[in-house]
Design an enzyme around this catalytic site. Structure first.
Site, PDB file in Angstrom:
ATOM      1  N   GLY A 198      21.303 -75.502  64.109  1.00 45.54           N
ATOM      2  CA  GLY A 198      22.055 -74.754  65.097  1.00 45.54           C
ATOM      3  C   GLY A 198      23.252 -74.202  64.466  1.00 45.54           C
TER       4      GLY A 198
ATOM      5  N   VAL B  39      32.929 -68.056  49.422  1.00 42.15           N
ATOM      6  CA  VAL B  39      32.823 -66.729  48.896  1.00 42.15           C
ATOM      7  C   VAL B  39      34.184 -66.245  47.993  1.00 42.15           C
ATOM      8  CG1 VAL B  39      32.143 -64.355  48.827  1.00 42.15           C
ATOM      9  CG2 VAL B  39      30.712 -65.977  50.025  1.00 42.15           C
ATOM     10  N   ARG B  40      35.199 -66.397  48.850  1.00 44.39           N
ATOM     11  CA  ARG B  40      36.497 -65.963  48.264  1.00 44.39           C
ATOM     12  C   ARG B  40      36.925 -67.011  47.163  1.00 44.39           C
ATOM     13  NH1 ARG B  40      38.891 -61.994  52.064  1.00 44.39           N
ATOM     14  NH2 ARG B  40      37.267 -60.740  52.205  1.00 44.39           N
TER      15      ARG B  40
ATOM     16  N   ARG C 196      15.867 -73.805  61.797  1.00 47.66           N
ATOM     17  CA  ARG C 196      15.161 -74.764  61.815  1.00 47.66           C
ATOM     18  C   ARG C 196      13.982 -74.789  60.953  1.00 47.66           C
ATOM     19  NH1 ARG C 196      18.803 -77.635  65.097  1.00 47.66           N
ATOM     20  NH2 ARG C 196      19.340 -76.679  67.007  1.00 47.66           N
TER      21      ARG C 196
ATOM     22  N   ASP D 279      23.002 -82.824  61.536  1.00 46.24           N
ATOM     23  CA  ASP D 279      22.160 -84.078  60.973  1.00 46.24           C
ATOM     24  C   ASP D 279      21.023 -83.877  60.238  1.00 46.24           C
ATOM     25  OD1 ASP D 279      22.317 -86.901  60.671  1.00 46.24           O
ATOM     26  OD2 ASP D 279      21.152 -87.055  62.654  1.00 46.24           O
TER      27      ASP D 279
ATOM     28  N   SER E  34      19.990 -81.060  58.736  1.00 40.89           N
ATOM     29  CA  SER E  34      20.045 -80.045  57.646  1.00 40.89           C
ATOM     30  C   SER E  34      20.734 -80.853  56.514  1.00 40.89           C
ATOM     31  CB  SER E  34      21.047 -78.982  58.013  1.00 40.89           C
ATOM     32  OG  SER E  34      20.668 -78.260  59.047  1.00 40.89           O
TER      33      SER E  34
ATOM     34  N   THR F 251      28.552 -78.611  63.494  1.00 43.60           N
ATOM     35  CA  THR F 251      27.583 -78.864  64.623  1.00 43.60           C
ATOM     36  C   THR F 251      28.348 -79.004  65.552  1.00 43.60           C
ATOM     37  OG1 THR F 251      26.247 -80.506  65.836  1.00 43.60           O
ATOM     38  CG2 THR F 251      27.332 -81.557  64.012  1.00 43.60           C
TER      39      THR F 251
ATOM     40  N   ASP G 214      27.817 -80.893  68.233  1.00 50.62           N
ATOM     41  CA  ASP G 214      27.818 -82.082  68.810  1.00 50.62           C
ATOM     42  C   ASP G 214      28.608 -83.392  68.557  1.00 50.62           C
ATOM     43  OD1 ASP G 214      25.607 -80.730  69.544  1.00 50.62           O
ATOM     44  OD2 ASP G 214      23.953 -81.731  68.033  1.00 50.62           O
TER      45      ASP G 214
ATOM     46  N   ASP H  78      28.196 -85.666  66.372  1.00 47.92           N
ATOM     47  CA  ASP H  78      27.759 -86.810  66.296  1.00 47.92           C
ATOM     48  C   ASP H  78      27.449 -87.354  64.854  1.00 47.92           C
ATOM     49  OD1 ASP H  78      25.925 -84.686  65.184  1.00 47.92           O
ATOM     50  OD2 ASP H  78      24.214 -85.149  66.336  1.00 47.92           O
TER      51      ASP H  78
ATOM     52  N   MET I 214      26.111 -79.884  75.979  1.00 47.38           N
ATOM     53  CA  MET I 214      25.083 -80.028  74.822  1.00 47.38           C
ATOM     54  C   MET I 214      25.817 -81.283  74.217  1.00 47.38           C
ATOM     55  SD  MET I 214      24.160 -76.481  73.013  1.00 47.38           S
ATOM     56  CE  MET I 214      22.641 -75.827  73.536  1.00 47.38           C
ATOM     57  N   GLY I 215      25.037 -81.600  72.943  1.00 46.24           N
ATOM     58  CA  GLY I 215      25.513 -82.701  72.179  1.00 46.24           C
ATOM     59  C   GLY I 215      24.265 -83.847  71.812  1.00 46.24           C
ATOM     60  N   ARG I 216      23.314 -83.434  72.043  1.00 46.36           N
ATOM     61  CA  ARG I 216      22.122 -84.254  71.709  1.00 46.36           C
ATOM     62  C   ARG I 216      22.333 -85.712  72.359  1.00 46.36           C
ATOM     63  NH1 ARG I 216      18.646 -81.850  68.517  1.00 46.36           N
ATOM     64  NH2 ARG I 216      19.168 -80.102  67.087  1.00 46.36           N
TER      65      ARG I 216
ATOM     66  N   GLY J  52      40.174 -81.782  82.289  1.00 47.62           N
ATOM     67  CA  GLY J  52      40.703 -82.457  83.359  1.00 47.62           C
ATOM     68  C   GLY J  52      39.510 -82.508  84.456  1.00 47.62           C
TER      69      GLY J  52
ATOM     70  N   GLU K 126      24.013 -83.786  77.666  1.00 47.51           N
ATOM     71  CA  GLU K 126      22.530 -83.548  77.714  1.00 47.51           C
ATOM     72  C   GLU K 126      21.703 -84.774  77.338  1.00 47.51           C
ATOM     73  OE1 GLU K 126      21.279 -80.613  75.153  1.00 47.51           O
ATOM     74  OE2 GLU K 126      22.059 -81.445  73.525  1.00 47.51           O
TER      75      GLU K 126
ATOM     76  N   ARG L 254      26.570 -78.309  93.313  1.00 47.37           N
ATOM     77  CA  ARG L 254      25.909 -77.422  92.560  1.00 47.37           C
ATOM     78  C   ARG L 254      25.837 -77.690  91.115  1.00 47.37           C
ATOM     79  NH1 ARG L 254      24.804 -75.821  97.011  1.00 47.37           N
ATOM     80  NH2 ARG L 254      25.334 -73.760  98.021  1.00 47.37           N
TER      81      ARG L 254
HETATM   82  O1  F6P Z   1      22.700 -79.583  67.433  1.00 50.23           O
HETATM   83  C1  F6P Z   1      23.311 -78.648  68.205  1.00 50.23           C
HETATM   84  C2  F6P Z   1      22.275 -78.235  69.420  1.00 50.23           C
HETATM   85  O2  F6P Z   1      23.206 -77.166  70.273  1.00 50.23           O
HETATM   86  C3  F6P Z   1      22.568 -79.415  70.417  1.00 50.23           C
HETATM   87  O3  F6P Z   1      23.824 -79.547  71.340  1.00 50.23           O
HETATM   88  C4  F6P Z   1      21.298 -79.180  71.336  1.00 50.23           C
HETATM   89  O4  F6P Z   1      20.581 -80.116  71.885  1.00 50.23           O
HETATM   90  C5  F6P Z   1      20.458 -78.232  70.116  1.00 50.23           C
HETATM   91  O5  F6P Z   1      21.355 -77.633  69.234  1.00 50.23           O
HETATM   92  C6  F6P Z   1      19.706 -77.139  70.860  1.00 50.23           C
HETATM   93  O6  F6P Z   1      18.893 -76.529  70.108  1.00 50.23           O
HETATM   94  P1  F6P Z   1      18.255 -74.973  69.964  1.00 50.23           P
HETATM   95  O7  F6P Z   1      19.093 -74.015  69.713  1.00 50.23           O
HETATM   96  O8  F6P Z   1      17.012 -74.995  68.955  1.00 50.23           O
HETATM   97  O9  F6P Z   1      17.547 -75.112  71.345  1.00 50.23           O
END
Ligand code: F6P
Length: 381
Positions: free
Chosen positions: A16, A29-30, A110, A141, A143, A164, A166, A168, A208-210, A224, A265, A302
């Protein structure tokens, strides 16, 4: 493999995309051109670009010669934009004006094929045939696991760079992209607050964040948001969700007009749910608020899944600076004859290269717990 001063360093972005990748490419590069006088090859589309080039080279006897010619002939934007090559010799102009730009000019992907040892072997052979002295891989992770495998299976110098949103990767305090993603989430929460306040609503926003809740908790602390729910807090049962709804209702009773709830997520449910967490939570909250005799039966909830918005946008100065520091350290490791294969990491505010498989920083988990407590005490009403 014997190296000449012209032996290039190759760089790619994988997995990602993360804000800061372009600042990182520019810095690689520089520094290559200005400080070390070493050419840099940019690889398009991450490992997928390498696999594509390796297959091209295997297709006939002259293919390697043609690939080398193509790289030498189409330098910079000619290879990157006009010829759409898989491997491009980068120049100053090709990384000009990209510092804060989101995404990555090289493209990312990927690459499932890269899980196969025989495919990695093809790639190693290609890099050797091109006389590449080192490969620098920026990504998350998966990669960096690919980078570790390449390091184990070849004599090439391989350096990973954590990128990333995430956050993580627990061996580093920060990965590239996190600061910008938090910034984007604060911006998003600010917008949701405007409408939440106007309608006296509860907004459930999925980040996001896996499997990690770090992005959500940092965004909660910085924006906040009233409540943050992370995977580290354990699975959400019906009873737990009722408890959370009670907390919100209590705050409303004490005068709070609206609530922003961030849910990462990676949060799991008991029993398991197939839908996005934001929707599951919305249903649980809504039915609690509308129960018989509830004090705010009109209170509406919502949900929004914030999705890929979190990966884009102009990178923050913090990410641009970290990108430059990671790039400098990556170069040091590439050029040090006694340097190790490994990953750049920010540890105790110092950038260093740690070996692949380096253990987690124990402070990371402690810090996450402390952030949760702090957020709790700051958001109580
Ligand atoms: O690892 C980054 C990330 O954005 C995660 O937070 C998310 O779960 C995943 O990639 C989404 O992957 P894709 O872009 O393949 O849908």
């Amino acid at each position: 493999m014997s190296l000449s001063p012209e032996s290039p360093v190759a760089v790619l972005c994988s997995g990602g995309d993360a804000p800061g990748m372009n600042a990182f490419l520019r810095a690689i590069v520089r520094l290559g051109l200005n400080r070390h006088q070493i050419p840099v090859y940019g690889i398009r589309d991450g490992y997928r670009g390498l696999v594509r080039a390796a297959r091209q080279v295997n297709s006939d006897a002259d293919a390697l010669y043609r690939l080398k010619q193509e790289i030498e002939r189409n330098i910079g934007n000619r290879g990157l934009i006009d010829a759409q090559q898989s491997i491009i010799q980068m120049d100053h102009a090709s990384v000009s004006g990209i510092m804060g730009k989101g995404g990555t000019i090289l493209g990312s992907a990927r690459c499932l094929d890269f899980h196969k040892p025989e495919v990695r072997r093809e790639v190693i052979t290609l890099l050797e045939k091109l006389g590449v002295r080192a490969l620098i891989v920026s990504g998350g992770d998966g990669s960096l696991t690919g980078a570790r495998l390449l390091a184990e299976e070849s004599d090439l110098r391989i350096i990973g760079v954590p990128a990333t949103i995430d956050n993580d990767l627990q061996f580093t305090e920060m990965s590239l992209g996190v600061d910008t993603a938090v910034h984007t989430l604060v911006w998003a929460v600010d917008h949701f607050i405007d409408t939440a306040r106007s309608h006296r609503r509860v907004m459930v926003l999925e980040t996001m964040g896996r499997e990690s809740g770090d992005l959500a908790r940092m965004a909660a602390l910085a924006s906040g948001a009233e409540m943050v729910i992370t995977p580290e807090g354990g699975a959400l049962s019906e009873a737990k969700m009722r408890g959370l709804a009670e907390q919100i209702e209590g705050a409303m009773t004490r005068g709070r007009g609206h609530a922003i709830v961030l849910i990462a997520e990676g949060v799991k449910f008991e029993p398991e749910q197939k839908r996005n967490g934001a929707y599951v939570l919305r249903d649980a909250f809504q039915s609690y608020f509308q129960r018989e005799g509830a004090p705010f039966p009109d209170l509406e909830v919502r949900p929004s899944v914030l999705g890929h918005l979190q990966r884009g946008g102009h990178s923050t100065p913090g990410d641009c600076i970290l990108a430059a520091r990671f790039a400098e350290e990556a170069w040091k490791s590439v050029l040090n004859p006694n340097g190790i294969n490994g990953i750049t990491a920010l540890r105790y505010n110092k950038v260093e290269v740690v070996p692949f498989g380096c253990p987690d920083l124990p402070e990371r988990a402690i810090h996450s717990c402390a952030m949760d407590l702090l957020h709790n005490d700051l958001s109580n009403w």
